[in-house]
Design a protein around this motif. Sequence first.
Motif, PDB file in Angstrom:
ATOM      1  N   SER A  86       0.935  -1.208   0.319  1.00  0.00           N
ATOM      2  CA  SER A  86      -0.019   0.100  -0.104  1.00  0.00           C
ATOM      3  C   SER A  86       0.832   1.327   0.018  1.00  0.00           C
ATOM      4  N   GLU A  87       0.151   2.376  -0.002  1.00  0.00           N
ATOM      5  CA  GLU A  87       0.946   3.838   0.053  1.00  0.00           C
ATOM      6  C   GLU A  87       0.410   4.571   1.009  1.00  0.00           C
ATOM      7  N   LEU A  88       1.011   4.960   1.816  1.00  0.00           N
ATOM      8  CA  LEU A  88       0.682   5.643   2.980  1.00  0.00           C
ATOM      9  C   LEU A  88       1.402   7.092   3.229  1.00  0.00           C
ATOM     10  N   ALA A  89       0.676   8.220   2.803  1.00  0.00           N
ATOM     11  CA  ALA A  89       1.208   9.679   2.935  1.00  0.00           C
ATOM     12  C   ALA A  89       2.325   9.626   1.662  1.00  0.00           C
ATOM     13  N   ASP A  90       2.189   9.024   0.701  1.00  0.00           N
ATOM     14  CA  ASP A  90       2.955   9.153  -0.491  1.00  0.00           C
ATOM     15  C   ASP A  90       4.113   8.221  -0.104  1.00  0.00           C
ATOM     16  N   LYS A  91       4.269   7.358   0.828  1.00  0.00           N
ATOM     17  CA  LYS A  91       5.321   6.395   1.060  1.00  0.00           C
ATOM     18  C   LYS A  91       4.895   5.049   0.934  1.00  0.00           C
ATOM     19  N   PRO A  92       5.418   4.418   0.392  1.00  0.00           N
ATOM     20  CA  PRO A  92       5.117   2.829   0.234  1.00  0.00           C
ATOM     21  C   PRO A  92       5.216   1.974   1.489  1.00  0.00           C
ATOM     22  N   VAL A  93       4.289   1.197   1.892  1.00  0.00           N
ATOM     23  CA  VAL A  93       4.331   0.436   2.861  1.00  0.00           C
ATOM     24  C   VAL A  93       4.898  -1.071   2.405  1.00  0.00           C
ATOM     25  N   GLU A  94       5.994  -1.317   2.923  1.00  0.00           N
ATOM     26  CA  GLU A  94       6.701  -2.575   2.318  1.00  0.00           C
ATOM     27  C   GLU A  94       6.788  -3.747   3.697  1.00  0.00           C
ATOM     28  N   ILE A  95       6.712  -4.955   2.985  1.00  0.00           N
ATOM     29  CA  ILE A  95       6.867  -5.860   4.143  1.00  0.00           C
ATOM     30  C   ILE A  95       7.712  -6.867   3.554  1.00  0.00           C
ATOM     31  N   VAL A  96       8.632  -7.459   4.173  1.00  0.00           N
ATOM     32  CA  VAL A  96       9.471  -8.654   3.897  1.00  0.00           C
ATOM     33  C   VAL A  96       9.039 -10.006   4.033  1.00  0.00           C
ATOM     34  N   LEU A  97       8.930 -10.772   3.267  1.00  0.00           N
ATOM     35  CA  LEU A  97       8.332 -12.102   3.246  1.00  0.00           C
ATOM     36  C   LEU A  97       9.460 -13.361   2.560  1.00  0.00           C
ATOM     37  N   GLN A  98       9.237 -14.478   3.108  1.00  0.00           N
ATOM     38  CA  GLN A  98      10.098 -15.590   2.625  1.00  0.00           C
ATOM     39  C   GLN A  98       9.474 -15.688   1.073  1.00  0.00           C
ATOM     40  N   ARG A  99      10.391 -16.051   0.154  1.00  0.00           N
ATOM     41  CA  ARG A  99       9.670 -16.262  -1.118  1.00  0.00           C
ATOM     42  C   ARG A  99       8.786 -17.499  -1.312  1.00  0.00           C
ATOM     43  N   SER A 100       9.183 -18.343  -0.543  1.00  0.00           N
ATOM     44  CA  SER A 100       7.930 -19.423  -0.434  1.00  0.00           C
ATOM     45  C   SER A 100       6.618 -19.109  -0.175  1.00  0.00           C
ATOM     46  N   ALA A 101       6.487 -18.135   0.591  1.00  0.00           N
ATOM     47  CA  ALA A 101       5.171 -17.541   0.995  1.00  0.00           C
ATOM     48  C   ALA A 101       4.074 -17.180  -0.007  1.00  0.00           C
ATOM     49  N   VAL A 102       4.882 -17.013  -1.451  1.00  0.00           N
ATOM     50  CA  VAL A 102       3.930 -16.512  -2.730  1.00  0.00           C
ATOM     51  C   VAL A 102       3.360 -17.753  -3.156  1.00  0.00           C
ATOM     52  N   SER A 103       2.047 -17.561  -3.239  1.00  0.00           N
ATOM     53  CA  SER A 103       1.114 -18.526  -3.868  1.00  0.00           C
ATOM     54  C   SER A 103       0.639 -18.452  -5.110  1.00  0.00           C
ATOM     55  N   ASN A 104       0.587 -17.361  -5.697  1.00  0.00           N
ATOM     56  CA  ASN A 104       0.123 -16.929  -7.256  1.00  0.00           C
ATOM     57  C   ASN A 104       0.770 -15.604  -7.529  1.00  0.00           C
ATOM     58  N   VAL A 105       1.100 -15.817  -8.827  1.00  0.00           N
ATOM     59  CA  VAL A 105       1.590 -14.409  -9.635  1.00  0.00           C
ATOM     60  C   VAL A 105       0.595 -14.007 -10.420  1.00  0.00           C
ATOM     61  N   LEU A 106       0.136 -12.766 -10.225  1.00  0.00           N
ATOM     62  CA  LEU A 106      -0.989 -12.036 -11.099  1.00  0.00           C
ATOM     63  C   LEU A 106      -0.482 -11.534 -12.264  1.00  0.00           C
ATOM     64  N   PRO A 107      -1.442 -11.375 -13.325  1.00  0.00           N
ATOM     65  CA  PRO A 107      -1.004 -10.546 -14.378  1.00  0.00           C
ATOM     66  C   PRO A 107      -0.685  -9.163 -13.951  1.00  0.00           C
ATOM     67  N   LYS A 108       0.055  -8.385 -14.874  1.00  0.00           N
ATOM     68  CA  LYS A 108       0.577  -7.084 -14.545  1.00  0.00           C
ATOM     69  C   LYS A 108      -0.880  -6.145 -14.592  1.00  0.00           C
ATOM     70  N   GLY A 109      -0.975  -5.219 -13.718  1.00  0.00           N
ATOM     71  CA  GLY A 109      -2.032  -4.120 -13.837  1.00  0.00           C
ATOM     72  C   GLY A 109      -3.227  -4.679 -13.242  1.00  0.00           C
ATOM     73  N   THR A 110      -3.192  -5.840 -12.355  1.00  0.00           N
ATOM     74  CA  THR A 110      -4.384  -6.220 -11.476  1.00  0.00           C
ATOM     75  C   THR A 110      -4.647  -5.679 -10.342  1.00  0.00           C
ATOM     76  N   ILE A 111      -3.786  -4.897  -9.819  1.00  0.00           N
ATOM     77  CA  ILE A 111      -3.876  -4.090  -8.487  1.00  0.00           C
ATOM     78  C   ILE A 111      -4.414  -2.869  -8.705  1.00  0.00           C
ATOM     79  N   LYS A 112      -4.207  -2.217  -9.855  1.00  0.00           N
ATOM     80  CA  LYS A 112      -4.830  -0.996 -10.257  1.00  0.00           C
ATOM     81  C   LYS A 112      -6.446  -1.319 -10.689  1.00  0.00           C
ATOM     82  N   SER A 113      -6.626  -2.465 -11.302  1.00  0.00           N
ATOM     83  CA  SER A 113      -8.047  -2.597 -11.413  1.00  0.00           C
ATOM     84  C   SER A 113      -8.858  -2.873 -10.429  1.00  0.00           C
ATOM     85  N   LEU A 114      -8.326  -3.221  -9.125  1.00  0.00           N
ATOM     86  CA  LEU A 114      -9.123  -3.452  -7.794  1.00  0.00           C
ATOM     87  C   LEU A 114      -9.371  -2.189  -7.461  1.00  0.00           C
TER      88      LEU A 114
END
Length: 114
Positions: A86-114
């Motif tokens: 997310s973005e909070l006051a023009d600063k991105p909110v970032e989290i660090v995750l293990q690579r194995s926590a990813v379950s799906n890769v979405l097509p580009k532009g999916t986040i903007k369409s939500l």
Amino acid sequence: MQVTDILTLIPAQAAGGEGGALMGMLPIILMFVILYFLMIRPQMKRQKEHRNLVAALTKGDEVITSGGLLGKVTKVSDNYITLEVSELADKPVEIVLQRSAVSNVLPKGTIKSL
């Protein structure tokens, strides 16, 4: 009956008993073969696909994690990724995750369409 007659019957009975033992084990062997093709092999295929998905992660990919977070990958290292959620006051909110926590890769532009 003589002793020689008895000795000739013993190998014939033993040979028949071996065939019966094999026929008795055939259903168990058949169950393991069916179990392999219905459960073990598909699970190994899914694991291989997930391993390839995680190995192919790059900066800019939009992903869903196993915990349900949706975000964009901003940094990729050997074992961890940084995910912008997310973005909070023009600063991105970032989290660090293990690579194995990813379950799906979405097509580009999916986040903007939500």
